[in-house]
Design a protein around this motif. Structure first.
Motif, PDB file in Angstrom:
ATOM      1  N   GLU A  17       0.934   4.031  -1.386  1.00  0.00           N
ATOM      2  CA  GLU A  17       0.402   5.399  -1.371  1.00  0.00           C
ATOM      3  C   GLU A  17       0.591   6.087  -0.024  1.00  0.00           C
ATOM      4  OE1 GLU A  17      -4.024   6.015  -1.212  1.00  0.00           O
ATOM      5  OE2 GLU A  17      -3.540   7.399  -2.817  1.00  0.00           O
ATOM      6  N   ASP A  18       0.550   5.311   1.043  1.00  0.00           N
ATOM      7  CA  ASP A  18       0.598   5.925   2.374  1.00  0.00           C
ATOM      8  C   ASP A  18       1.961   6.487   2.746  1.00  0.00           C
ATOM      9  OD1 ASP A  18      -2.112   5.474   2.935  1.00  0.00           O
ATOM     10  OD2 ASP A  18      -1.673   3.358   3.238  1.00  0.00           O
ATOM     11  N   PHE A  39       0.853  -1.194   0.000  1.00  0.00           N
ATOM     12  CA  PHE A  39       0.000   0.000   0.000  1.00  0.00           C
ATOM     13  C   PHE A  39       0.892   1.250   0.000  1.00  0.00           C
ATOM     14  CE2 PHE A  39      -2.598  -3.291   2.291  1.00  0.00           C
ATOM     15  CZ  PHE A  39      -3.424  -3.561   1.208  1.00  0.00           C
ATOM     16  N   GLY A  52      -7.503  -2.298   2.078  1.00  0.00           N
ATOM     17  CA  GLY A  52      -6.825  -1.591   0.978  1.00  0.00           C
ATOM     18  C   GLY A  52      -7.701  -1.523  -0.262  1.00  0.00           C
ATOM     19  N   CYS A  80      -4.499   2.960  -2.823  1.00  0.00           N
ATOM     20  CA  CYS A  80      -3.407   2.580  -1.920  1.00  0.00           C
ATOM     21  C   CYS A  80      -2.250   1.902  -2.641  1.00  0.00           C
ATOM     22  CB  CYS A  80      -3.897   1.592  -0.865  1.00  0.00           C
ATOM     23  SG  CYS A  80      -5.572   1.833  -0.342  1.00  0.00           S
ATOM     24  N   GLY A  95      -2.934   8.120   2.223  1.00  0.00           N
ATOM     25  CA  GLY A  95      -4.329   7.735   1.990  1.00  0.00           C
ATOM     26  C   GLY A  95      -5.323   8.781   2.454  1.00  0.00           C
TER      27      GLY A  95
END
Ligand code: CIR
Length: 255
Positions: free
Chosen positions: A66-67, A64, A246, A250, A116
């Motif tokens: 993106e975080d 994930f 998710g 993400c 996120g």
């Protein structure tokens, strides 16, 4: 929503140790890898370059990506996750971003912020406070983005929703796909909002990536709505990622 690059990371064999609000069973690595491949292929089909990073077994939520960062045209900003088990993912992402960008800033704390919770629209940066993102984290980000000329607006993620973008996504500069529960907070005033049909709230975490909208498969009324609005929709199996809270956004950093 126009991008030339994306960064993804293949899920590791340790995914079952990933964080989740509710236990709905363990994700399956083989089907997750197959879905991940389809996701990467869809991004690539738009002509974008996709940097595919290797799995990180020590960080079961590391797919994930993106975080871990916010990628803007002027530079990238490394985040400071509110989930302690995810903090180390940032250092793993840093070298890749430093290779892509001349300017890389980082959130040094004491606040926390995860990618996120950040939605960049055509006119501003919306950041939802959540269990992972606090006021100090938002403030530190604001200092960086205001120097780059952005307006940042702090909003709120509804109780029980992991991230702000769990419940919304940008479809074009003015159009946002969102759940009614999030839109009810008034955070999208002035935008054109498409409501995810009732019962399909999990479809709100989609991404507009160049000519495509990637959304989780299994939400026919949302797919139909987007199709009617003229978007070209690609459905990706999100069954396994959903078990770890998710979704589509993400799984990549886009820039
Ligand atoms: C977590 O709880 O941090 C992961 N299991 C899921 C993260 C999803 N990321 C996102 O919505 N941007």
């Amino acid at each position: 929503y126009e991008f030339t690059r994306a960064i993804t990371r293949r899920p590791a064999a340790t995914i079952a140790e990933g964080l989740r609000a509710e236990d709905t069973g363990n994700p399956n690595l083989d089907t997750m890898l197959a879905a991940h491949k389809a996701y990467v292929a869809a991004l690539k089909s738009t002509g974008a370059e996709v940097i595919e990073l290797a799995p990180l077994p020590a960080f079961p939520d590391a797919q994930f990506v993106e975080d871990t960062a916010l990628c803007l045209p002027k530079g990238a900003i490394l985040m400071r996750p509110g989930a302690p088990s995810r903090m180390g993912e940032v250092a793993e992402m840093a070298p890749t971003l430093r290779a892509c960008y001349d300017t890389v800033h980082e959130i040094t704390g004491p606040g926390h912020i995860e990618g996120g919770d950040i939605l960049v629209t055509g006119r501003e940066i919306l950041v939802g406070r959540s269990d992972r993102t606090d006021g100090a984290g938002v403030e530190e980000l604001e200092k960086i983005t205001s120097d780059w000329g952005y307006t940042l607006r702090e909003v709120f993620t509804p109780e029980g929703v992991l991230h702000f973008k769990t419940d919304c996504s940008l479809m074009d500069a003015e159009t946002i796909l969102a759940t009614r529960r999030l839109d009810a907070s008034g955070c999208f005033e002035g935008y054109r909002v498409l409501h995810v049909p009732e019962g399909e709230e999990a479809a709100a975490n989609a991404i507009r990536f160049n000519g495509l909208v990637l959304m989780a498969a299994g939400f026919p009324r949302t797919a139909e709505l987007l199709d009617r609005e003229g978007f070209e929709v690609v459905e990706i199996d999100n069954t396994d990622c959903a078990k770890l809270d998710g979704g589509m956004s993400c799984l990549s950093l886009r820039f």
